[in-house]
Design a protein around this motif. Structure first.
Motif, PDB file in Angstrom:
ATOM      1  N   GLY A 262      -3.325  -1.788   7.140  1.00 39.08           N
ATOM      2  CA  GLY A 262      -3.465  -0.384   6.861  1.00 39.08           C
ATOM      3  C   GLY A 262      -2.834   0.681   7.736  1.00 39.08           C
TER       4      GLY A 262
ATOM      5  N   GLY B 167       0.641  -0.850   0.104  1.00 46.25           N
ATOM      6  CA  GLY B 167       0.300  -0.047   0.417  1.00 46.25           C
ATOM      7  C   GLY B 167       0.258   1.148  -0.157  1.00 46.25           C
TER       8      GLY B 167
ATOM      9  N   PHE C  28      -5.168   4.706   4.401  1.00 47.03           N
ATOM     10  CA  PHE C  28      -5.990   3.320   5.074  1.00 47.03           C
ATOM     11  C   PHE C  28      -6.646   2.262   4.316  1.00 47.03           C
TER      12      PHE C  28
ATOM     13  N   THR D 242       0.292   1.440   8.051  1.00 49.01           N
ATOM     14  CA  THR D 242       1.053   2.391   6.557  1.00 49.01           C
ATOM     15  C   THR D 242       0.771   3.962   7.217  1.00 49.01           C
TER      16      THR D 242
ATOM     17  N   ALA E 163      -4.640   0.135   1.839  1.00 47.12           N
ATOM     18  CA  ALA E 163      -3.350  -1.061   2.236  1.00 47.12           C
ATOM     19  C   ALA E 163      -4.703  -1.899   2.797  1.00 47.12           C
ATOM     20  N   PHE E 164      -5.681  -1.152   2.870  1.00 49.02           N
ATOM     21  CA  PHE E 164      -6.295  -2.126   3.661  1.00 49.02           C
ATOM     22  C   PHE E 164      -7.233  -2.932   2.658  1.00 49.02           C
TER      23      PHE E 164
END
Length: 241
Positions: A194, A74, A142, A197, A145-146
């Motif tokens: 998340g 991410g 977030f 990151t 990345a999730f």
């Protein structure tokens, strides 16, 4: 997720390698273009690659022939875009296969497609949509990345189900089983990834604001107060000498 060495049938291994190859080649070209246009981004490029290597090396046993872990893609996707992450992710997966016996050479194409291509592109689509709608950079990061983490596990489940359909119920039965088992570990891992990151991005916004502005990741109004003050002071001292 990393599919283990020799676990996929040869035809599947070759097919995923062929599917991934154009993305990786284009990504390599984009890395060269990025470094030429933004020479100061070199250390940042290395940092996001190292972040992905460390994060995706933290593996938890999952289903037979695979493992669950954060992907770390991410960060690089948000800052440098998905094509660059396809190349960086390939380097990460290659080194892990050679040095850590994590993944494998025969399954490299499949692992690259799920972790370095499908996940980053899906995550970036969400990131781009959120940013266009006015969402702040940290919530968007977030979400990126999730989603990138979860889509990676969905694609890996698809790859395994395609290679090993259930004797009763076929592909869809197998796909559901893989998805169900992965979800136990992957959903909480995606949330943790998340959050981590976001923390890293907040640090970078303080210490590498000028690079992030140049790459188009940040808007000038989003640069935190005091960001880069230390570097500016150093530059002034060097100029005075």
């Amino acid at each position: 997720m990393h599919i283990a060495e020799g676990f996929l049938p040869p035809a599947h291994a070759v097919a995923w390698t062929v599917a991934a190859a154009p993305f990786v080649v284009y990504g390599a070209r984009q890395v060269v273009v990025t470094v030429r246009q933004h020479p100061s981004s070199g250390p940042l490029l290395a940092a996001v690659g190292a972040f992905s290597f460390v994060m995706s090396a933290i593996k938890l046993p999952s289903v037979t022939g695979s493992s669950s872990h954060p992907t770390g893609t991410g960060l690089g996707t948000a800052i440098f875009r998905p094509p660059v992450m396809a190349f960086l992710g390939t380097i990460v997966l290659l080194f892990q296969a050679l040095l850590l016996a994590h993944g494998g050479l025969t399954t490299l194409g499949a692992n690259v497609f799920s972790m370095a291509i499908a996940g980053p592109w899906a995550g970036f689509a969400v990131f781009y949509a959120l940013r266009r709608s006015g969402v702040g950079v940290l919530p968007a990061v977030f979400a990126l990345a999730f989603v990138a983490d979860l889509v990676t596990y969905v694609v890996t489940s698809f790859q395994l189900a395609l290679a090993f359909p259930a004797s009763e119920g076929g592909f869809w039965e197998s796909f559901g089983e893989f998805m169900g088992v992965f979800a136990i570990t992957q959903v909480p891992l995606a949330i943790v990834e998340g959050l981590i990151t976001v923390v890293v991005v907040r640090v970078l916004m303080q210490v590498a604001a000028s690079e992030l502005l140049g790459l188009g990741f940040l808007k000038r109004t989003e640069v935190p107060d005091g960001a880069g003050d230390g570097q500016e002071q150093t530059d002034r001292e060097e100029a005075a000498r």
